[in-house]
Design a protein around this motif. Sequence first.
Motif, PDB file in Angstrom:
ATOM      1  N   THR A 284       0.857  -1.174   0.000  1.00 24.07           N
ATOM      2  CA  THR A 284       0.000   0.000   0.000  1.00 24.07           C
ATOM      3  C   THR A 284       0.901   1.234   0.000  1.00 24.07           C
ATOM      4  N   ALA A 285       0.304   2.393  -0.210  1.00 30.67           N
ATOM      5  CA  ALA A 285       1.097   3.626  -0.194  1.00 30.67           C
ATOM      6  C   ALA A 285       1.722   3.836   1.176  1.00 30.67           C
TER       7      ALA A 285
ATOM      8  N   ARG B  53       2.926   8.816   3.245  1.00 30.53           N
ATOM      9  CA  ARG B  53       2.009   7.996   2.447  1.00 30.53           C
ATOM     10  C   ARG B  53       1.582   8.729   1.180  1.00 30.53           C
TER      11      ARG B  53
ATOM     12  N   ARG C 165       2.387   7.562  -2.602  1.00 29.31           N
ATOM     13  CA  ARG C 165       1.311   7.292  -3.565  1.00 29.31           C
ATOM     14  C   ARG C 165       1.584   7.977  -4.900  1.00 29.31           C
ATOM     15  N   ARG C 166       2.152   9.166  -4.866  1.00 24.38           N
ATOM     16  CA  ARG C 166       2.477   9.860  -6.119  1.00 24.38           C
ATOM     17  C   ARG C 166       3.461   9.049  -6.952  1.00 24.38           C
TER      18      ARG C 166
ATOM     19  N   GLU D 223       1.688   5.863  -8.224  1.00 21.91           N
ATOM     20  CA  GLU D 223       0.793   6.179  -9.346  1.00 21.91           C
ATOM     21  C   GLU D 223       1.591   6.443 -10.620  1.00 21.91           C
TER      22      GLU D 223
ATOM     23  N   ARG E 235      -2.499  -1.554  -9.750  1.00 20.10           N
ATOM     24  CA  ARG E 235      -3.104  -1.300  -8.439  1.00 20.10           C
ATOM     25  C   ARG E 235      -4.465  -1.976  -8.374  1.00 20.10           C
TER      26      ARG E 235
ATOM     27  N   GLU F 229      -8.233  -0.045   0.842  1.00 15.86           N
ATOM     28  CA  GLU F 229      -7.003   0.669   0.520  1.00 15.86           C
ATOM     29  C   GLU F 229      -6.398   0.088  -0.751  1.00 15.86           C
TER      30      GLU F 229
ATOM     31  N   TYR G 182      -0.508  -1.761  -4.443  1.00 16.84           N
ATOM     32  CA  TYR G 182       0.262  -1.660  -5.680  1.00 16.84           C
ATOM     33  C   TYR G 182       1.183  -2.868  -5.796  1.00 16.84           C
TER      34      TYR G 182
END
Length: 231
Positions: free
Chosen positions: A177-178, A189, A193-194, A197, A207, A218, A221
């Motif tokens: 996860t992030a 986090r 996530r950036r 992504e 994802r 949640e 990835y």
Amino acid sequence: MSTAPLRVLVVEDDPVAADAHALYAGRVEGFTVVGVAHSRAAAVRILDRTPVDLILLDLYLPDGHGLQLLRALRAAGHTADVIAVTSARDLAIVREGVSLGVVQYVLKPFAFATLRDRLARYAEFRAAAGEASGQDEVDRALAALRAPQPATLPKGLSAPTLESVTRALRDTPAGLTAAEAGAAVGISRITARRYLEHLVTEGRAVRAPQYGQIGRPELQYRWLDGRKRGY
């Protein structure tokens, strides 16, 4: 007068990565992909029947090392140039590759902009023709290959952090996860996530929602190729 596009062969054992490399190369003006091979044997078959100007070569193939393939091609008289697209970082391998005609190295993972820059510079090098007027002109021709510009990442992302996030994700086949990626790398986090992504956008990761916990699912990835050696 228009110039014929440079013909590219993609040699990559991972089908997802092979498709991404072919897609990337096909998006660069002046290049056309004439074949995709997932093994050394398949590459030889294509080269025996199809003219190729440039090979995008993974060095880890299921039936032999990429440099073994390149050595055999040179012995057979194939003169196509090579850009190594690989996770191999051994400088001894880099030196051997140069001696066999590898004109550039692109380390995985990379963004489209990285390959686009290398291909554009290779095209500039190929376009040089005639007799050089002096040392300066020779130096300029070689500089097109040897002095690439830094790859452009989306605003706010850095290459070292991207590499750290990529390594954490690649080393966790079950996915992260992030929050987990951020904890592994030492970033927040939201920042993690950036980067995650970005890897999804570039086709390196996927994802999916992670169910089974209270509250909103949640996103988890996962690296598209769980092997630690590359993507």
